[in-house]
Motif scaffolding. Sequence first.
Motif, short mmCIF file in Angstrom:
data_model
loop_
_atom_site.label_atom_id
_atom_site.label_comp_id
_atom_site.label_asym_id
_atom_site.label_seq_id
_atom_site.Cartn_x
_atom_site.Cartn_y
_atom_site.Cartn_z
N GLU A 48 11.87 5.06 9.17
CA GLU A 48 11.07 4.66 11.28
C GLU A 48 11.36 3.60 11.18
N GLY A 49 11.03 2.57 9.75
CA GLY A 49 11.41 1.27 10.14
C GLY A 49 9.71 0.63 10.69
N TYR A 50 8.91 1.42 10.06
CA TYR A 50 7.84 0.46 10.30
C TYR A 50 7.37 -0.09 9.72
N ARG A 51 6.41 -1.15 9.51
CA ARG A 51 6.12 -1.97 8.82
C ARG A 51 4.51 -1.90 8.12
N ILE A 52 3.94 -1.53 6.87
CA ILE A 52 2.54 -1.07 6.85
C ILE A 52 1.86 -2.41 6.11
N PRO A 53 1.22 -2.96 7.22
CA PRO A 53 0.49 -2.74 7.71
C PRO A 53 0.20 -3.04 9.44
N GLN A 54 1.88 -4.33 8.93
CA GLN A 54 1.51 -4.61 10.62
C GLN A 54 1.86 -4.08 11.72
N ASP A 55 2.90 -2.70 11.89
CA ASP A 55 2.93 -2.01 12.56
C ASP A 55 1.91 -0.88 13.08
N ILE A 56 1.77 -0.17 11.85
CA ILE A 56 0.93 0.84 11.44
C ILE A 56 -0.15 0.85 10.29
N LYS A 57 -1.23 0.34 10.31
CA LYS A 57 -2.54 0.81 9.62
C LYS A 57 -2.28 2.00 9.19
N VAL A 58 -2.62 2.55 7.67
CA VAL A 58 -3.34 4.11 7.57
C VAL A 58 -4.00 4.06 6.15
N ILE A 59 -4.67 5.06 6.37
CA ILE A 59 -5.85 4.80 5.50
C ILE A 59 -6.24 6.23 5.08
N GLY A 60 -6.15 6.35 3.84
CA GLY A 60 -6.30 8.24 3.40
C GLY A 60 -7.84 8.42 2.92
N PHE A 61 -7.49 9.71 2.14
CA PHE A 61 -9.08 9.93 1.67
C PHE A 61 -8.76 10.63 0.56
N ASP A 62 -9.63 10.53 -0.59
CA ASP A 62 -9.98 11.07 -1.64
C ASP A 62 -10.12 9.85 -3.35
N ASN A 63 -9.69 8.30 -2.72
CA ASN A 63 -8.98 7.61 -3.14
C ASN A 63 -9.10 7.65 -4.48
N VAL A 64 -8.01 8.98 -4.62
CA VAL A 64 -6.88 8.72 -6.21
C VAL A 64 -6.53 7.81 -6.65
N PHE A 65 -6.24 8.03 -8.45
CA PHE A 65 -5.25 6.93 -9.07
C PHE A 65 -4.09 6.76 -8.25
N ILE A 66 -3.45 7.04 -7.60
CA ILE A 66 -2.44 6.95 -6.78
C ILE A 66 -2.11 5.93 -5.46
N CYS A 67 -3.46 5.41 -4.99
CA CYS A 67 -3.80 4.22 -4.06
C CYS A 67 -3.60 2.85 -4.88
N SER A 68 -3.85 3.32 -6.03
CA SER A 68 -3.61 1.35 -6.13
C SER A 68 -1.95 1.17 -6.80
N ASN A 69 -1.15 1.86 -6.69
CA ASN A 69 0.05 2.35 -7.16
C ASN A 69 1.15 2.72 -5.79
N LEU A 70 0.47 2.59 -4.99
CA LEU A 70 1.28 2.70 -3.78
C LEU A 70 1.69 1.48 -3.24
N ASN A 71 2.64 1.41 -2.54
CA ASN A 71 3.69 0.06 -1.24
C ASN A 71 3.85 0.46 -0.19
N PRO A 72 2.61 -0.28 0.17
CA PRO A 72 1.55 -1.40 -0.39
C PRO A 72 0.61 -0.94 -0.42
N PRO A 73 -0.63 -1.14 -1.61
CA PRO A 73 -1.56 -0.13 -2.16
C PRO A 73 -2.33 0.24 -0.41
N LEU A 74 -2.89 1.67 -0.69
CA LEU A 74 -3.52 2.03 0.18
C LEU A 74 -5.03 2.50 0.28
N SER A 75 -5.56 2.20 1.78
CA SER A 75 -7.13 1.92 1.95
C SER A 75 -7.48 3.57 2.05
N SER A 76 -8.68 3.47 1.09
CA SER A 76 -8.74 5.44 1.26
C SER A 76 -10.52 5.38 1.03
#
Length: 346
Positions: A265-293
């Motif tokens: 949709e063209g939104y920037r993370i975290p400047q436009d939408i901040k995102v938090i997940g849950f569980d803190n699995v290995f993929i969090c460090s490898n996403l772009n941007p890395p995911l708070s969890s």
Amino acid sequence: MITIKDVARRAGVSISTVSHVINGTKHVSDETADKVNRAIKELNYKTNIFAKNLKSQETKRIGVVVLDMCGLFFPYVTREIFRIASDNGYGITIYDTNGDFEQEKAAIRDLADNYVDGIILSSTVHMDQKEEYAKWLHQLLDNGPKSIPLVMLERDFSSYGFDSINTNTYIGAINAMQHLIDSGCRHIAHIRFPREKEGRYRAYCDVLENNHIPLDMSYVEPGDLSHISGYNCMKKLFQKKIPIDGLFTVNDQTAVGAIRAIQEEGYRIPQDIKVIGFDNVFICSNLNPPLSSVHLDKNELGARAIHALLARIQGTAPEEPIKDTLDSYLVVRTSTDLNAPPVNNW
């Protein structure tokens, strides 16, 4: 009831030969063994194979029933269960219910029919069905040739007589939501699991109320824990044309799909939408941007569950049901804070 005599008659061998094949006490030819095994299968003799262990009433099998083995959470849990069970001489049978309650009940029935020594269950039962479900479980597991202990995983059934190993998801979710608000978010969406009064959803509602932000259900979408669900739910949220500056998802896998939708949709993370997940699995460090969890110790969860079950099987557990709760905590990465230090746990 099918007996060893029936197997012998079907295979055309003596009863002692059938016994030798089952117990491995004497060598028989491959051809004869094949006949016996074929007869056992054709006659569904599995129930009576348990009779050879009637004295100890042990099968050395443990059943594990989870709601999603294809996700990023339960493989860690079940790996630890398998490791510790194997070290103690037990084999594992795993059922994946895909979050379907009827499949879950069918799996429990099948495990009971096979006289496993114990069961670890991650249930999808609704909160308002807990008491009725507990009665069903007790009736099924306590009234056979032997009582089969059950440990509930991530659901508290201790008041109904079942050992329960949980994680304090509510506190972790409280911290996640408060972090979004402290970071300036006021229009926070939530992709939740459709389980009534689930801890993460309760925390979402409570933090909004505590910060004097009205709960607007148009910001809440039910998902199924998958990345596809996260993507589709985020698309639905955008279709509502509501302002969104924060997103809290029920798990990291959901966040993966949601992030893709946000970026499309063209939104920037975290400047436009901040995102938090849950569980803190290995993929969090490898996403772009890395995911708070929110971090859950998945290995420890599995370890405590199997230790509780082994204690109950071996008669060393306390008389009262075990209620064990693990802590959770927030790990901040750049999906909510551009200045967050790198956290690599993959």
